[in-house]
Design an enzyme around this catalytic site. Structure first.
Site, PDB file in Angstrom:
ATOM      1  N   GLY A 213       0.832  -1.189   0.000  1.00  0.00           N
ATOM      2  CA  GLY A 213       0.000   0.000   0.000  1.00  0.00           C
ATOM      3  C   GLY A 213       0.869   1.241   0.000  1.00  0.00           C
ATOM      4  O   GLY A 213       1.448   1.593  -1.009  1.00  0.00           O
ATOM      5  N   ARG A 214       0.955   1.887   1.156  1.00  0.00           N
ATOM      6  CA  ARG A 214       1.722   3.125   1.304  1.00  0.00           C
ATOM      7  C   ARG A 214       1.274   4.179   0.306  1.00  0.00           C
ATOM      8  O   ARG A 214       2.082   4.774  -0.394  1.00  0.00           O
ATOM      9  CB  ARG A 214       3.204   2.859   1.185  1.00  0.00           C
ATOM     10  CG  ARG A 214       3.756   2.038   2.312  1.00  0.00           C
ATOM     11  CD  ARG A 214       5.247   1.924   2.242  1.00  0.00           C
ATOM     12  NE  ARG A 214       5.758   1.683   3.594  1.00  0.00           N
ATOM     13  CZ  ARG A 214       6.996   1.396   3.858  1.00  0.00           C
ATOM     14  NH1 ARG A 214       7.882   1.314   2.901  1.00  0.00           N
ATOM     15  NH2 ARG A 214       7.368   1.211   5.101  1.00  0.00           N
ATOM     16  N   HIS A 215      -0.042   4.381   0.253  1.00  0.00           N
ATOM     17  CA  HIS A 215      -0.583   5.388  -0.645  1.00  0.00           C
ATOM     18  C   HIS A 215      -2.005   5.759  -0.231  1.00  0.00           C
ATOM     19  O   HIS A 215      -2.619   5.099   0.586  1.00  0.00           O
ATOM     20  CB  HIS A 215      -0.567   4.895  -2.095  1.00  0.00           C
ATOM     21  CG  HIS A 215      -1.465   3.733  -2.341  1.00  0.00           C
ATOM     22  ND1 HIS A 215      -1.022   2.429  -2.271  1.00  0.00           N
ATOM     23  CD2 HIS A 215      -2.782   3.661  -2.626  1.00  0.00           C
ATOM     24  CE1 HIS A 215      -2.031   1.618  -2.520  1.00  0.00           C
ATOM     25  NE2 HIS A 215      -3.118   2.340  -2.733  1.00  0.00           N
ATOM     26  N   ALA A 216      -2.474   6.834  -0.837  1.00  0.00           N
ATOM     27  CA  ALA A 216      -3.877   7.243  -0.753  1.00  0.00           C
ATOM     28  C   ALA A 216      -4.354   7.429  -2.184  1.00  0.00           C
ATOM     29  O   ALA A 216      -3.544   7.503  -3.117  1.00  0.00           O
ATOM     30  CB  ALA A 216      -4.028   8.536   0.047  1.00  0.00           C
TER      31      ALA A 216
ATOM     32  N   LYS B 168      -3.196   4.207   3.431  1.00  0.00           N
ATOM     33  CA  LYS B 168      -3.307   2.827   3.876  1.00  0.00           C
ATOM     34  C   LYS B 168      -1.974   2.101   3.798  1.00  0.00           C
ATOM     35  O   LYS B 168      -1.236   2.249   2.823  1.00  0.00           O
ATOM     36  CB  LYS B 168      -4.377   2.090   3.073  1.00  0.00           C
ATOM     37  CG  LYS B 168      -4.088   1.994   1.594  1.00  0.00           C
ATOM     38  CD  LYS B 168      -5.297   1.757   0.724  1.00  0.00           C
ATOM     39  CE  LYS B 168      -6.177   2.871   0.370  1.00  0.00           C
ATOM     40  NZ  LYS B 168      -5.722   4.131  -0.068  1.00  0.00           N
TER      41      LYS B 168
END
Length: 134
Positions: free
Chosen positions: A49-52, A97
């Protein structure tokens, strides 16, 4: 915004032959399903993830094994433990997330409201904070 993240319990059907879980867009989850993908084979120490996303909403379901999902709205954070195949987490748009702590047998199913568009991803956390704090 983080209060919009929530666990969803899907109805289980079954008998002595086993269980069946049905998930329908705009009924069990609050959007039409336009994309489905799943994550598996991730080590326990890997963070996915590590993104929006500007536009996409998601529902994440560990259909096998377990994982954790940390959600962040720029002010508050929560961690969910996904460990049952009939429980999912709804993530609205513009939630950061991180998915992690995958069990060896983890299969994390992701239902998305939008087709893939790399332009709608925010992958830099500092940029994300700038946007949500405006």
């Amino acid at each position: 915004m983080i209060e919009k993240c929530r666990l969803i319990e899907f109805p289980q059907n079954g008998d002595e032959r086993g269980r069946l879980v049905i998930v329908e867009g705009n009924q069990d989850i609050p959007f039409d399903i336009k994309r489905v993908f799943y994550i598996y084979g991730s080590d326990r120490d890997v963070i996915r993830g590590r993104h929006a996303n500007y536009h996409s909403e998601f529902v994440l379901i560990n259909v096998a094994g377990t994982s954790r999902v940390k959600v962040d709205d720029g002010t508050n954070q929560m961690v969910y433990h996904l460990d049952r195949p009939h429980i999912g987490i709804y993530l609205p748009r513009m939630i950061w997330k991180d998915m992690y702590d995958f069990s060896e047998d983890s299969v994390l199913l992701v239902l998305a409201s939008e087709h893939y568009d790399p332009e709608e991803y925010i992958r830099d956390y500092d940029k994300y904070l700038e946007i949500v704090r405006r």
